[in-house]
Design an enzyme around this catalytic site. Structure first.
Site, short mmCIF file in Angstrom:
data_model
loop_
_atom_site.label_atom_id
_atom_site.label_comp_id
_atom_site.label_asym_id
_atom_site.label_seq_id
_atom_site.Cartn_x
_atom_site.Cartn_y
_atom_site.Cartn_z
N LYS A 21 92.88 14.47 5.57
CA LYS A 21 92.96 14.81 7.00
C LYS A 21 94.30 14.36 7.57
CE LYS A 21 89.85 12.82 10.10
NZ LYS A 21 90.40 12.56 11.43
N ARG A 26 99.72 16.20 9.62
CA ARG A 26 101.18 16.04 9.59
C ARG A 26 101.86 17.29 9.03
NH1 ARG A 26 98.68 11.25 9.70
NH2 ARG A 26 99.77 9.34 10.28
N GLY A 93 92.08 11.53 17.43
CA GLY A 93 93.08 10.54 17.82
C GLY A 93 94.43 10.83 17.18
N SER A 164 99.11 0.39 13.02
CA SER A 164 98.58 1.72 13.33
C SER A 164 99.55 2.80 12.88
CB SER A 164 98.31 1.86 14.82
OG SER A 164 98.17 3.23 15.16
N ASP A 312 89.28 3.20 7.70
CA ASP A 312 88.28 4.26 7.91
C ASP A 312 87.10 4.15 6.94
OD1 ASP A 312 89.82 5.28 9.93
OD2 ASP A 312 90.80 6.78 8.68
C1 S3P Z 1 95.28 7.79 10.97
C2 S3P Z 1 95.49 6.46 11.18
C3 S3P Z 1 94.40 5.49 11.41
C4 S3P Z 1 93.06 6.05 10.96
C5 S3P Z 1 92.85 7.45 11.44
C6 S3P Z 1 93.93 8.36 10.90
C7 S3P Z 1 96.46 8.66 10.79
O1 S3P Z 1 94.30 5.20 12.79
O2 S3P Z 1 92.01 5.22 11.42
O3 S3P Z 1 91.59 7.94 11.03
O4 S3P Z 1 96.28 9.82 10.34
O5 S3P Z 1 97.56 8.23 11.11
P1 S3P Z 1 95.22 4.07 13.49
O6 S3P Z 1 96.62 4.52 13.44
O7 S3P Z 1 94.70 3.97 14.90
O8 S3P Z 1 94.96 2.83 12.70
#
Ligand code: S3P
Length: 425
Positions: A21, A26, A93, A164, A312
């Site tokens: 994912k 990206r 997110g 993050s 995750d």
């Molecule tokens: C992700 C980063 C993580 C992860 C999310 C996917 C990404 O979140 O928990 O499911 O694709 O960059 P955080 O950046 O908030 O840790």
């Protein structure tokens, strides 16, 4: 939708999991910012990645779905949105935070909105660094909707207060068009797919230990084949280890070392996992994972630098730990409270219902494992795909049938989840 899950017979055979994912998001974004034609093969079937794809179509990029998993993107590297420029990021997110970095440096204004869960998630973590770069972003107390007034940006040196990858990526993507270099310093390493893919698309980016430096760059179109998602694979890793007499091979799983925390934990628990057919696809390591049932798993402690490498996977690790003898402690995982739900609170509440001895702590949970699971109850997914799938795997070893409310949320990342489980029965 309520899904009923019963105790399972052994799971045996070979499966292929959906495309990663994080990498799929990206790939759409970078191919849209690059000049020329890119083909993305093995694109994720999850709703979140399709949300990203639809937003970039709205941003004027020519995106064509050639078949179920193949996407053609033709771009002149300039985003030209149709009006009104408001983008619905759904439950995602990653879409929101990375998109904010991209939109902050455009010469047009935009708004990002999202569903109920996304609208509760913290956005200050990206607003702050982007503002330091010169971005103009309005929000309601750091939450969606984000009103982004496109503005010229300048590079900064930013030390990450939380591990993050989304925040790191938002800063780097904003840095592509900023004046001067952008440097991000990480205290704990988060997934590095953005850095690897920026390099793949020809950006001037260097990593020196925990310091990433990007110079303003033009991207050139590139084809990308997306590797399988280790986060989706983790449900099958756990199922293979805890459903008696199972033996599963999971094909083509991404093995980027910033994501393989789950493999280390299985080894720490004495689980035994083997990896074959290792290769590199479009700059990412991958291979086939083999796991088999193990009735002598032992508890372990999961903390510090482990956490970003398996953030995750913690819900399914909790299910796995329920079958490991002794006390498993998860610490330093307070950011789990900021995911699609408060994953500490919701996980503990629902796993208790099915008979797991799990207690909530401020920054994680404690599990006294090695006991049989009773089941015989209804559990709530809280509209969270990873909780729904974790409860399903727990259901496969419960004495009595469990019902999972809101099971349809699995479509966010893994629509084929149940079909794949059934294929192994
Ligand atoms: C992700 C980063 C993580 C992860 C999310 C996917 C990404 O979140 O928990 O499911 O694709 O960059 P955080 O950046 O908030 O840790």
């Amino acid at each position: 939708m309520i899904k009923k899950v019963q105790k399972s017979r052994p799971l045996k055979g070979e499966i292929t999991i959906p495309a990663d994912k994080s990498i799929s998001h990206r790939a759409i974004m970078l191919a849209s910012l690059a000049k020329g034609k890119s083909i993305i093969s093995n694109f994720s079937s999850g709703q979140d990645c399709h949300t990203t794809m639809n937003i970039f179509k709205q941003l004027g990029v020519k995106i064509k779905q050639i078949d179920r998993k193949t996407i053609e993107i033709v771009s002149d590297s300039i985003l030209k949105p149709a009006n009104p420029s408001s983008y619905f990021a759904g439950n995602s997110g990653t879409t929101t935070r990375l998109l904010a970095g991209i939109l902050a440096c455009q010469d047009f204004d935009s708004t990002i909105t999202g569903d109920k869960s996304l609208s509760k998630r913290p956005m200050k973590r990206i607003i702050e660094p982007l503002t330091l770069m010169g971005a103009k972003i309005d929000s309601t107390e750091g939450k969606l909707p984000l009103n982004i007034h496109g503005h010229k940006l300048h590079g900064i040196t930013y030390t990450m207060p939380v591990a993050s990858a989304q925040v790191k990526s938002a800063i780097l993507l904003a840095g592509l068009k900023a004046e001067g270099n952008t440097t991000v310093i990480e205290t704990a390493q988060s997934r590095n797919h953005t850095e690897l893919m920026l390099k793949h698309f020809g950006a001037d980016i260097k990593t020196d230990k925990n310091k990433i430096t990007l110079s303003p760059s033009e991207l050139t179109a590139k084809n990308i084949e997306v590797v399988g998602d280790i986060s989706s694979a983790s449900f099958f890793i756990a199922a293979g280890l805890i459903v008696p007499n199972s033996d599963i091979t999971i094909k083509n799983v991404g093995l980027n070392p910033t994501r393989t925390g789950i493999i280390d934990i299985v080894e720490r628990m004495g689980g035994g996992i083997s990896i074959i057919n290792r290769k590199n696809i479009s700059g990412e390591e991958c291979g086939d994972i083999k796991v088999a049932y193990n009735d002598s798993l032992k508890a372990c402690t999961i903390e510090g630098a482990d956490i970003p490498r398996l953030i995750d996977e913690l819900p399914i690790i909790a299910v796995l730990a329920s079958q490991a003898k002794g006390t498993t402690i998860v610490k330093n995982a307070e950011d789990l409270r900021n995911k699609e739900t408060d994953r500490i609170k919701c996980l503990v509440c629902e796993l208790n219902k099915i008979g797991i001895d799990i207690q909530e702590t401020d920054d994680g949970f404690i599990i006294n494992g090695g006991k049989k699971l009773t089941g015989g109850v209804e559990v709530e997914s809280y509209c969270d795909h990873r909780l729904a799938m974790s409860f399903y795997i727990a259901g496969l070893i419960c004495e009595k049938e469990i019902s999972i409310n809101g099971f349809e949320w699995i479509n966010i990342s893994f629509p084929e989840f149940e079909t794949q489980i059934n294929a192994l029965k």
